[in-house]
Each structure stands twice: as structure tokens, then as C-alpha cells.
Design a protein around this motif. Sequence first.
Motif, mmCIF file in Angstrom:
data_model
loop_
_atom_site.group_PDB
_atom_site.id
_atom_site.type_symbol
_atom_site.label_atom_id
_atom_site.label_comp_id
_atom_site.label_asym_id
_atom_site.label_seq_id
_atom_site.Cartn_x
_atom_site.Cartn_y
_atom_site.Cartn_z
ATOM 1 N N MET A 1 -5.977 5.929 -9.574
ATOM 2 C CA MET A 1 -5.972 6.206 -8.147
ATOM 3 C C MET A 1 -5.765 7.711 -7.962
ATOM 4 S SD MET A 1 -3.693 4.264 -5.181
ATOM 5 C CE MET A 1 -3.664 2.735 -6.069
ATOM 6 N N ASP A 2 -6.467 8.332 -6.998
ATOM 7 C CA ASP A 2 -6.283 9.760 -6.776
ATOM 8 C C ASP A 2 -5.058 10.020 -5.895
ATOM 9 O OD1 ASP A 2 -7.004 9.391 -4.089
ATOM 10 O OD2 ASP A 2 -8.976 10.279 -4.316
ATOM 11 N N THR A 3 -4.692 11.278 -5.786
ATOM 12 C CA THR A 3 -3.455 11.658 -5.095
ATOM 13 C C THR A 3 -3.475 11.249 -3.626
ATOM 14 O OG1 THR A 3 -3.272 13.511 -6.636
ATOM 15 C CG2 THR A 3 -1.879 13.587 -4.688
ATOM 16 N N ARG A 4 -4.602 11.431 -2.954
ATOM 17 C CA ARG A 4 -4.693 11.046 -1.534
ATOM 18 C C ARG A 4 -4.463 9.543 -1.368
ATOM 19 N NH1 ARG A 4 -6.227 13.473 2.789
ATOM 20 N NH2 ARG A 4 -7.104 15.226 1.641
ATOM 21 N N ALA A 5 -5.133 8.744 -2.179
ATOM 22 C CA ALA A 5 -4.969 7.288 -2.095
ATOM 23 C C ALA A 5 -3.541 6.876 -2.445
ATOM 24 C CB ALA A 5 -5.971 6.601 -3.024
ATOM 25 N N LEU A 6 -2.937 7.543 -3.422
ATOM 26 C CA LEU A 6 -1.560 7.225 -3.792
ATOM 27 C C LEU A 6 -0.592 7.489 -2.645
ATOM 28 C CD1 LEU A 6 -1.290 8.564 -7.436
ATOM 29 C CD2 LEU A 6 -0.867 6.216 -6.685
ATOM 30 N N LEU A 7 -0.712 8.653 -2.005
ATOM 31 C CA LEU A 7 0.206 8.978 -0.912
ATOM 32 C C LEU A 7 -0.032 8.111 0.315
ATOM 33 C CD1 LEU A 7 0.460 12.840 -1.305
ATOM 34 C CD2 LEU A 7 2.258 11.135 -1.677
ATOM 35 N N THR A 8 -1.285 7.824 0.598
ATOM 36 C CA THR A 8 -1.592 6.917 1.709
ATOM 37 C C THR A 8 -1.030 5.526 1.411
ATOM 38 O OG1 THR A 8 -3.584 8.170 2.233
ATOM 39 C CG2 THR A 8 -3.472 5.922 3.072
ATOM 40 N N GLY A 9 -1.229 5.062 0.178
ATOM 41 C CA GLY A 9 -0.693 3.766 -0.230
ATOM 42 C C GLY A 9 0.822 3.744 -0.238
ATOM 43 N N LEU A 10 1.444 4.848 -0.631
ATOM 44 C CA LEU A 10 2.906 4.929 -0.631
ATOM 45 C C LEU A 10 3.450 4.730 0.780
ATOM 46 C CD1 LEU A 10 5.486 5.815 -2.338
ATOM 47 C CD2 LEU A 10 5.105 8.046 -1.293
ATOM 48 N N ALA A 11 2.901 5.463 1.737
ATOM 49 C CA ALA A 11 3.360 5.338 3.123
ATOM 50 C C ALA A 11 3.122 3.930 3.666
ATOM 51 C CB ALA A 11 2.674 6.380 3.995
ATOM 52 N N ALA A 12 1.958 3.363 3.390
ATOM 53 C CA ALA A 12 1.657 2.004 3.878
ATOM 54 C C ALA A 12 2.583 0.973 3.243
ATOM 55 C CB ALA A 12 0.195 1.670 3.590
ATOM 56 N N THR A 13 2.880 1.140 1.965
ATOM 57 C CA THR A 13 3.746 0.197 1.259
ATOM 58 C C THR A 13 5.169 0.267 1.786
ATOM 59 O OG1 THR A 13 2.348 0.344 -0.699
ATOM 60 C CG2 THR A 13 4.582 -0.466 -1.036
ATOM 61 N N ILE A 14 5.661 1.492 2.022
ATOM 62 C CA ILE A 14 7.007 1.652 2.580
ATOM 63 C C ILE A 14 7.051 1.125 4.005
ATOM 64 C CG2 ILE A 14 8.708 3.365 3.331
ATOM 65 C CD1 ILE A 14 7.949 4.978 0.790
ATOM 66 N N ASP A 15 6.047 1.440 4.812
ATOM 67 C CA ASP A 15 6.006 0.961 6.194
ATOM 68 C C ASP A 15 6.007 -0.563 6.248
ATOM 69 O OD1 ASP A 15 5.713 1.503 9.095
ATOM 70 O OD2 ASP A 15 3.764 0.521 8.819
ATOM 71 N N ALA A 16 5.352 -1.198 5.290
ATOM 72 C CA ALA A 16 5.280 -2.671 5.242
ATOM 73 C C ALA A 16 6.518 -3.303 4.607
ATOM 74 C CB ALA A 16 4.040 -3.096 4.467
ATOM 75 N N HIS A 17 7.456 -2.467 4.151
ATOM 76 C CA HIS A 17 8.660 -2.969 3.471
ATOM 77 C C HIS A 17 8.280 -3.793 2.238
ATOM 78 C CE1 HIS A 17 11.537 -2.331 7.036
ATOM 79 N NE2 HIS A 17 10.370 -1.821 7.379
ATOM 80 N N ASP A 18 7.209 -3.394 1.559
ATOM 81 C CA ASP A 18 6.727 -4.098 0.372
ATOM 82 C C ASP A 18 7.408 -3.528 -0.875
ATOM 83 O OD1 ASP A 18 5.397 -5.394 -1.653
ATOM 84 O OD2 ASP A 18 3.421 -4.533 -1.193
ATOM 85 N N TRP A 19 8.690 -3.849 -1.032
ATOM 86 C CA TRP A 19 9.486 -3.272 -2.118
ATOM 87 C C TRP A 19 9.044 -3.776 -3.485
ATOM 88 C CZ3 TRP A 19 10.448 0.289 0.812
ATOM 89 C CH2 TRP A 19 10.947 0.121 2.098
#
Length: 124
Positions: A1-19
Motif C-alpha cells: 500500500m502506498d503512503t497516501r492509501a495508508l494514511l487515508t486508511g489509518l484515519a478511516a480505521t481510527i474513525d470507525a473505532h476498528d481497533w
Amino acid sequence: MDTRALLTGLAATIDAHDWEGLPALLHPDFTCRLVHTGEVFDRDGWVRLNADYPGFDRMHVDDLVVEGDRGVLRARVTGTDGAGERLEFVVASFATERDGLLVELVEVWADVDQVPPEGTRPVA
């Protein structure tokens, strides 16, 4: 995964409380340093910090800048304190990607309702 996708995914995962899904974005050698406290967390410790943080509600991305394996994400984080009062913070997360995963994060947190110190702004 590239850096943009990783950071976008990080924010979405945290926002979803997907620990449970959060570690999949983090390199086994992952570290996160919180500038305001000087604390450094490994992958499991940082996931636990986020999962256990009291009153966290949402994370909204305001800006994302990426260059190669480095990126900066600026986001607003909302929640409530122990008395039910709404809180809002801003975080700038400076990230490094390695092997398709986030390997380093440096977070700078700010309380958005801080008042500038007296005498630091010109009087109109």
C-alpha cells in the motif's frame, strides 16, 4: 500500500473505532512519538492507547500531503470529557512508510480552543 492509501486508511480505521483492523496498517517495527508528552509507543501500545482513550468520538481528515514514503495528515478529533463536555483537538501526524506499512509516526496535538498568551498579538 502506498503512503497516501495508508494514511487515508489509518484515519478511516481510527474513525470507525476498528481497533482489531488497526495493526494491519502498522509495520512490526512501528513506533509513534507524541511530541507534547515525549512518550514513545510500539505497535501494540499505540493501538491500545487509541482503543482505550476515554471519550474519543470521531477523526476527520482536514489535509493530507504525501511525498514518496513520507506523509503528513492533519485531522480534527472530537470527543467528550468525563463531564460530557464536547472536546475538539487538532493533530498533525508525520508518517513514514516501509514495506507498504506505516513504520513511524510523530504526532503533534493541539487544543483548538486555546487562547493566545496575553501580549503576543498586536492590539487593534
